[in-house]
Write an enzyme that holds these catalytic residues in place. Structure first.
Site, PDB file in Angstrom:
ATOM      1  N   GLY A 190      45.930 -73.170  57.608  1.00  0.00           N
ATOM      2  CA  GLY A 190      44.501 -72.912  57.486  1.00  0.00           C
ATOM      3  C   GLY A 190      44.028 -71.790  58.383  1.00  0.00           C
ATOM      4  O   GLY A 190      42.830 -71.539  58.491  1.00  0.00           O
ATOM      5  N   HIS A 233      28.744 -68.334  61.203  1.00  0.00           N
ATOM      6  CA  HIS A 233      29.657 -69.154  61.995  1.00  0.00           C
ATOM      7  C   HIS A 233      29.249 -69.148  63.468  1.00  0.00           C
ATOM      8  O   HIS A 233      28.464 -68.312  63.906  1.00  0.00           O
ATOM      9  CB  HIS A 233      31.100 -68.652  61.866  1.00  0.00           C
ATOM     10  CG  HIS A 233      31.778 -69.095  60.615  1.00  0.00           C
ATOM     11  ND1 HIS A 233      31.661 -68.407  59.426  1.00  0.00           N
ATOM     12  CD2 HIS A 233      32.564 -70.171  60.348  1.00  0.00           C
ATOM     13  CE1 HIS A 233      32.362 -69.028  58.487  1.00  0.00           C
ATOM     14  NE2 HIS A 233      32.910 -70.100  59.020  1.00  0.00           N
ATOM     15  N   LYS A 272      33.841 -67.610  67.013  1.00  0.00           N
ATOM     16  CA  LYS A 272      34.780 -67.185  65.967  1.00  0.00           C
ATOM     17  C   LYS A 272      35.195 -65.735  66.205  1.00  0.00           C
ATOM     18  O   LYS A 272      34.349 -64.864  66.418  1.00  0.00           O
ATOM     19  CB  LYS A 272      34.157 -67.350  64.582  1.00  0.00           C
ATOM     20  CG  LYS A 272      35.132 -67.084  63.432  1.00  0.00           C
ATOM     21  CD  LYS A 272      34.528 -67.514  62.091  1.00  0.00           C
ATOM     22  CE  LYS A 272      35.449 -67.188  60.925  1.00  0.00           C
ATOM     23  NZ  LYS A 272      36.750 -67.867  61.023  1.00  0.00           N
ATOM     24  N   MET A 276      40.043 -75.204  54.007  1.00  0.00           N
ATOM     25  CA  MET A 276      40.606 -76.434  53.465  1.00  0.00           C
ATOM     26  C   MET A 276      39.543 -77.417  52.992  1.00  0.00           C
ATOM     27  O   MET A 276      39.871 -78.451  52.416  1.00  0.00           O
ATOM     28  CB  MET A 276      41.467 -77.122  54.529  1.00  0.00           C
ATOM     29  CG  MET A 276      42.691 -76.341  54.943  1.00  0.00           C
ATOM     30  SD  MET A 276      43.965 -76.400  53.672  1.00  0.00           S
ATOM     31  CE  MET A 276      45.124 -75.186  54.325  1.00  0.00           C
TER      32      MET A 276
END
Length: 275
Positions: free
Chosen positions: A100, A160, A164, A129
């Site tokens: 992932g 986000h 990140k 996922m």
């Protein structure tokens, strides 16, 4: 029981995956891998994630071949560099894979997929996922298929958390790729600034927003002359991604050798097949 090794076990996603593997009656946590510099090496992973002793010590990647003897599948949610180094090791040790990690280039994916195919194992590789996001992929496919020839423009906005490290998100890039595939054309434009002129018909705008602790929001917009359609997915918890990873792990250990996506997991078939 399916034996699971979690790569990146002390990270944000890794901790959630470890916890959910422990709670799942069909899965057994047999290995927890962390960075060679992690302060948690040698500690019981259960104590680190707050579920009590499990008997599974956090180990460096060099321990993978030995741990693989008791495992069936490795779940990897780390960073690009770590996955490119460690996922092939897991594959060569005979482990199926669920990956992932995001931030790969096309060349990275070609190399990674070649290593997996050479090892003769199965792997699910997906930028997201989440079961809901993968439904968003399918809805976006239908949106572009139906409206693409009817004068609609397509734009993507993703949000986000401030931590990140890659932008735009792998999910946003996958959404753009789906639109390009359905339209048979497309040029990604990453944000706009200055005197850029009128929007080109082939543009697919992708905007990344970073801030706070947002788990992950993705919106696909189809903008026409008289109406606008928006498809939005908001992840409320990282458990959404962990749940999908567990579903993928149960799929991949039963799948013939090859490379799969979450589309294959949810809708059947192999990459390039399905809906």
């Amino acid at each position: 029981m399916i034996g699971v090794v979690v790569l990146g076990a002390t990270g944000r996603m890794g901790r959630r995956i470890c916890r959910m593997v422990i709670e799942d009656e069909e899965l057994e946590l047999v290995g927890a891998i962390a960075s060679p510099t992690s302060k948690h090496l040698g500690r019981d992973v259960g104590l680190v994630i707050g579920v009590g002793e499990t008997g599974v010590e956090i180990a460096p990647p060099t321990a993978l071949p030995n741990i693989a003897k008791d495992a069936d599948v490795a779940i990897d949610f780390t960073v690009r560099e770590a996955t490119l180094e460690n996922a092939p090791k897991a594959a060569r040790a005979g482990l199926d894979l669920v990956i992932g990690t995001t931030g790969f280039s096309d060349e990275d994916l070609r190399v990674l997929e070649h290593e997996i195919e050479e090892a003769g194992v199965s792997a699910v590789i997906s930028p997201n996922m989440s079961l809901g996001v993968n439904l968003l992929f399918e809805l976006t496919r239908q949106l572009a298929r139906v409206l693409g020839d009817n004068g609609f423009d397509f734009e993507i906005v993703e949000i986000h958390h401030r931590h990140k490290v890659d932008a735009p998100s792998g999910t946003a890039l996958e959404l753009a790729a789906i639109i390009e595939e359905e339209l048979g054309k497309g040029e990604k434009v990453f944000g706009r600034e200055g005197n850029v002129g009128p929007r080109d018909d082939d543009e697919i705008g992708v905007l990344a927003v970073r801030g706070g602790e947002v788990v992950g929001d993705h919106t696909v917009m189809a903008l026409g002359e008289y109406e606008r359609i928006e498809l939005t997915h908001r992840a409320l918890s990282r458990d959404a991604f962990a749940k999908g990873a567990l579903v993928a792990a149960k799929f991949v250990v039963e799948a013939p050798p090859g490379i799969y996506s979450m589309r294959d997991v949810l809708f059947g078939g192999k990459r390039g097949e399905g809906l």
